[in-house]
Design an enzyme around this catalytic site. Structure first.
Site, short mmCIF file in Angstrom:
data_model
loop_
_atom_site.label_atom_id
_atom_site.label_comp_id
_atom_site.label_asym_id
_atom_site.label_seq_id
_atom_site.Cartn_x
_atom_site.Cartn_y
_atom_site.Cartn_z
N ASP A 231 36.13 28.44 -2.04
CA ASP A 231 35.70 27.38 -1.29
C ASP A 231 34.30 27.44 -0.93
OD1 ASP A 231 37.27 24.90 0.39
OD2 ASP A 231 35.57 25.78 1.53
N TYR A 379 28.96 20.11 5.33
CA TYR A 379 28.85 19.10 4.16
C TYR A 379 27.68 18.28 4.01
CZ TYR A 379 33.82 20.56 3.38
OH TYR A 379 34.69 21.23 3.16
N HIS A 435 44.52 27.28 -3.20
CA HIS A 435 43.04 27.27 -2.61
C HIS A 435 42.63 28.32 -1.70
CE1 HIS A 435 39.31 25.32 -1.74
NE2 HIS A 435 39.48 25.73 -0.53
#
Ligand SMILES: *[C@@H]1O[C@H](CO)[C@@H](O)[C@H](O)[C@H]1NC(C)=O
Length: 459
Positions: A231, A379, A435
């Site tokens: 990630d 982000y 993930h």
């Protein structure tokens, strides 16, 4: 048709010209800033002292959490014909999660797990950075090598609680057969996550995190080290390897991608989507399709990213005020990102690979630290930092290994494509996992990491 030609022909010519240009002039490492300041107020010198740290959440915070859980307001029902996770977190199951959190979840027990390994804080670029610094038994292993281990969103360092002991004592955990190598592990909380403070100023991007973690490694005495990440951890460590290749022995990723910045990369992405079985060696990639990845994976699953990359504070305000909302938002990712098929299940398959206590520990850390907004801002900074994308387009020259987990939605690229952007020495497609590899499949991840590093250390 004439109109279409007017658009298509010049576009094709422009794209071909661009790739011809970058093939002759490959992207070079941008001259990124070597320092930054994300602390409060004007820039000053860092206090480089290293202080021991223990997680100790005040009892009042836990009592407040329980009170809020008891006052949860839910006004919607699942749609009669959609008792699943396809509309987002299934509210029937959410009620069970909330009940568990309120009546069975024991924070102090989880806190004791978090405090198993030595933790420290130190100030870097004005931010108090928290990190684990755990060392193996030096008598038991021939060589101890330093490893920077970086987590992602919506996780934190708790994701490593089963993985970390394997790195410290691989033989005891059967992830290595010989006592040649063990890792000295440095696992920081990304600023704005876990137990690190958040940036007080704009610009705390993946590049800034990479630079700060390189400073952290130097501060704890390691000029050169290995890196591992999934990630954001994979993005941060990849950027670190691009920015400071002289500081990195090797890079191990459980989420990897390469943008097609060369003619060869573009060829693989386009032609590989039409005849993947003729281009890609591993059968896992014989149904590769960049169109499918975009329409079936990225579009339906990246709404959160668009929100967080534009207005993180708006959605984050609600999440920070409601533990139920926070749990739904975070744990929906632990369902779908562990396996896309889990969307069809009434309970999102959440306890197929994790326990509710494990999952709620991740959420409770966000809750008690009050940093979901800070984590989401990462982000926005990713897309705001104009060095980020030029850097991503440059080649990773250090030896890089890729542990590809079959259910990792964002990690489908064949070795042939990845190799156009990085010095890929090994790609292994794992038998199972998604993930959150370190959390879900620590044995597979650790075994591959040790085999990669052992191979390099032998040379
Ligand atoms: C890849 O890494 C190896 C080992 O460090 C090195 O010898 C080789 O030059 C690297 N290749 C590229 C293309 O950077």
């Amino acid at each position: 048709m004439g109109f279409l030609k007017l658009i298509i022909v010049p576009s094709v010519v422009a794209i071909a010209a661009y790739f011809a240009y970058v093939t002759v002039n490959p992207p070079t490492t941008p001259d990124f800033p070597r320092n930054g300041w994300f602390g409060a107020g004007p820039k000053r010198a860092d206090d480089t002292k290293i202080s021991p740290f223990k997680v100790a959440v005040p009892e009042a915070t836990i009592e407040d959490l329980k009170k809020r859980l008891a006052n949860t307001r839910i006004s919607h029902d699942v749609l009669e014909d959609a008792n699943s996770f396809e509309y987002g977190f299934n509210v029937n199951y959410l009620k069970k999660v909330i009940e568990h959190w309120q009546t069975k979840f024991d924070w102090r027990k989880q806190e004791a797990i978090l405090n198993t390994w030595p933790q420290f804080t130190t100030e870097i670029e004005g931010v108090k950075v928290h990190y684990y610094h755990a060392k193996p038994d030096a008598k038991k292993y021939k060589k101890i090598v330093p490893l920077l281990l970086v987590h992602g969103w919506p996780g934190n360092v708790f994701e490593f609680y089963k993985f970390l002991p394997m790195l410290l004592d691989p033989v005891a955990h059967k992830v290595a057969t010989r006592n040649d190598i063990a890792f000295e592990v440095i696992a920081p909380s990304i600023p704005g996550y876990g137990f690190s403070d958040a940036a007080k100023k704009t610009g705390f991007s993946q590049l800034a995190a990479a630079r700060m973690f390189k400073k952290l490694m130097e501060r704890v005495g390691h000029k050169k080290f290995y890196c591992q990440g999934g990630d954001w951890g994979s993005i941060v460590t990849s950027q670190l390897a691009r920015m400071y290749p002289e500081n990195v022995y090797g890079l191990h990723l459980n989420m990897a991608s390469a943008s097609p910045t060369s003619l060869k990369g573009l060829f693989y992405a386009v032609v590989g989507s039409i005849i993947p079985q003729h281009l890609f060696k591993h059968e896992h990639h014989h149904d590769y399709s960049s169109v499918h990845l975009f329409t079936k994976v990225l579009l339906p699953e990246s709404g959160y990213m668009h929100i967080q990359a534009t207005k993180p504070d708006t959605v984050g305000t609600g999440l920070n005020d409601s533990p139920a909302g926070l749990a739904a938002y975070i744990l929906e990712k632990f369902s779908t990102w562990t396996n896309g098929e889990y969307r069809k299940l009434p309970d999102g398959g959440l306890t197929k690979k994790f326990t509710l206590d494990e999952l709620l520990t991740v959420v409770t850390i966000y809750w008690t630290q009050g940093n979901i907004v800070a984590s989401q801002r990462f982000y926005k900074e990713c897309f705001s930092d104009h060095y980020n994308f030029p850097m991503t387009n440059t080649y990773i020259s250090v030896p890089t290994a890729h542990a590809q987990f079959p259910n990792e939605l964002f990690d489908k690229q064949p070795a042939e494509i990845l190799a156009t952007g990085m010095n890929l020495t090994s790609q292994v497609v794992m038998p199972d996992g998604g993930h959150f590899a370190a959390f879900e499949q620590p044995t597979y991840l650790a075994t591959h990491l040790f085999s990669f590093v052992s191979g390099l250390e032998k040379k």
